[in-house]
Write a protein that holds these residues in place. Structure first.
Motif, PDB file in Angstrom:
ATOM      1  N   ALA A  29      39.261 123.828 -12.242  1.00 56.63           N
ATOM      2  CA  ALA A  29      38.692 122.713 -13.007  1.00 56.63           C
ATOM      3  C   ALA A  29      38.251 121.577 -12.098  1.00 56.63           C
ATOM      4  O   ALA A  29      37.347 120.818 -12.447  1.00 56.63           O
ATOM      5  CB  ALA A  29      39.713 122.206 -14.022  1.00 56.63           C
TER       6      ALA A  29
ATOM      7  N   THR B 212      38.367 126.458 -22.365  1.00 57.85           N
ATOM      8  CA  THR B 212      38.340 126.385 -20.903  1.00 57.85           C
ATOM      9  C   THR B 212      37.188 125.517 -20.433  1.00 57.85           C
ATOM     10  O   THR B 212      37.356 124.631 -19.576  1.00 57.85           O
ATOM     11  CB  THR B 212      38.225 127.790 -20.289  1.00 57.85           C
ATOM     12  N   GLN B 213      36.011 125.719 -20.987  1.00 60.89           N
ATOM     13  CA  GLN B 213      34.855 124.893 -20.623  1.00 60.89           C
ATOM     14  C   GLN B 213      35.119 123.412 -20.925  1.00 60.89           C
ATOM     15  O   GLN B 213      34.774 122.531 -20.132  1.00 60.89           O
ATOM     16  CB  GLN B 213      33.620 125.367 -21.390  1.00 60.89           C
TER      17      GLN B 213
ATOM     18  N   SER C 269      41.764 135.326 -23.327  1.00 60.08           N
ATOM     19  CA  SER C 269      40.685 135.406 -22.353  1.00 60.08           C
ATOM     20  C   SER C 269      39.590 136.332 -22.864  1.00 60.08           C
ATOM     21  O   SER C 269      39.843 137.456 -23.273  1.00 60.08           O
ATOM     22  CB  SER C 269      41.235 135.918 -21.021  1.00 60.08           C
TER      23      SER C 269
ATOM     24  N   ALA D 214      43.718 124.323 -19.399  1.00 58.94           N
ATOM     25  CA  ALA D 214      42.465 124.456 -18.652  1.00 58.94           C
ATOM     26  C   ALA D 214      42.229 123.245 -17.751  1.00 58.94           C
ATOM     27  O   ALA D 214      41.772 123.389 -16.611  1.00 58.94           O
ATOM     28  CB  ALA D 214      41.292 124.632 -19.621  1.00 58.94           C
TER      29      ALA D 214
ATOM     30  N   ASP E 182      43.870 123.573 -14.391  1.00 57.00           N
ATOM     31  CA  ASP E 182      43.491 124.684 -13.510  1.00 57.00           C
ATOM     32  C   ASP E 182      42.999 124.180 -12.154  1.00 57.00           C
ATOM     33  O   ASP E 182      42.338 123.141 -12.080  1.00 57.00           O
ATOM     34  CB  ASP E 182      42.355 125.504 -14.136  1.00 57.00           C
TER      35      ASP E 182
ATOM     36  N   SER F 213      37.107 130.828 -24.201  1.00 56.74           N
ATOM     37  CA  SER F 213      36.001 130.367 -23.360  1.00 56.74           C
ATOM     38  C   SER F 213      35.670 128.898 -23.605  1.00 56.74           C
ATOM     39  O   SER F 213      35.492 128.118 -22.668  1.00 56.74           O
ATOM     40  CB  SER F 213      34.758 131.222 -23.610  1.00 56.74           C
TER      41      SER F 213
ATOM     42  N   TYR G 177      37.632 121.977 -18.386  1.00 60.65           N
ATOM     43  CA  TYR G 177      36.991 121.809 -17.083  1.00 60.65           C
ATOM     44  C   TYR G 177      36.087 120.582 -17.082  1.00 60.65           C
ATOM     45  O   TYR G 177      36.063 119.806 -16.113  1.00 60.65           O
ATOM     46  CB  TYR G 177      36.175 123.055 -16.722  1.00 60.65           C
TER      47      TYR G 177
ATOM     48  N   ARG H 196      47.034 131.902 -23.781  1.00 60.45           N
ATOM     49  CA  ARG H 196      45.737 131.688 -23.139  1.00 60.45           C
ATOM     50  C   ARG H 196      45.253 132.954 -22.441  1.00 60.45           C
ATOM     51  O   ARG H 196      44.068 133.305 -22.500  1.00 60.45           O
ATOM     52  CB  ARG H 196      45.840 130.530 -22.140  1.00 60.45           C
TER      53      ARG H 196
END
Length: 209
Positions: free
Chosen positions: A188, A23-24, A14, A182, A185, A20, A27, A10
């Motif tokens: 998040a 991760t979105q 990045s 993610a 996190d 990306s 979250y 991961r």
């Protein structure tokens, strides 16, 4: 892939489109699941998402996120299954607002699967999907992730080259690892403006280049 290798991957990804988007997605999964134990995972009858459920459960537990532990919804759990593997289709009928259904379907979903998803959506549940770009599944999803579009053949990354030997899983499985990381996190669990404020503070407090 163990947690250490997944975390390293991961970090290496990045800045890429795959990094990306996953991760979105992770979250959003965390942000829209507001009811305790409101995260459900579901998939085809012959390919239930055990793998992702286990990783999400481990990583959320290690992150101290106890109110969002995932449940695997099964088509026909055996009578002697342990409690965490005995959650059947009745759970979908009880789903509602503040809950999320994460559908994992690498192949084209059947009509029966799509009907179940549609029923859950009508009850106000937020639908997430990791799939192959199937139009019907995508249209039912509030948030859809299609790893095939982010991980082309040969793993040609969007903004950073990575040695092909570092990618040990197929793209579909890799995306699931990145999503589970993610979702666990710290960021998040923060609202969008809080994340932006934190990032701005970190930039302002950093050493000048």
């Amino acid at each position: 892939m163990d947690l250490t290798r997944a975390s390293l991957l991961r970090e290496m990804l990045s800045g890429t489109e795959l990094g990306s988007r996953t991760t979105q997605f992770g979250y959003a999964l965390r942000r829209f699941t507001t009811r305790r134990s409101g995260l459900m995972l579901f998939g085809p009858v012959d390919d239930e998402p055990w793998h992702l459920t286990a990783h999400l459960d481990d990583e959320l537990r290690m992150a101290g996120v106890e109110d969002m532990r995932p449940s695997l919804v099964r088509w026909a759990p055996p009578p002697d299954a342990p409690p965490h593997l005995a959650i059947g289709l009745d759970r979908l009928r009880d789903a509602g607002r503040g809950e999320s259904l994460l559908v994992v379907a690498e192949d084209a979903p059947t009509d029966t699967l799509l009907e179940r998803i549609s029923d859950v959506r009508r009850r106000g549940t937020t639908i997430f999907s990791i799939g192959n770009g199937d139009k019907e599944l995508t249209s039912l999803s509030h948030e859809a992730l299609v790893p095939e579009l982010l991980v082309p053949d040969g793993f040609g990354w969007a903004t950073r080259e990575i040695e092909q030997t570092t990618v040990v899983d197929e793209g579909f499985e890799t995306a699931q690892h990145l999503v589970s990381l993610a979702a666990a996190d710290d960021e998040a669990g923060q609202s969008g403006w809080r994340r932006r404020l934190r990032n701005a503070i970190e930039r302002l407090s950093g050493e000048p280049g």
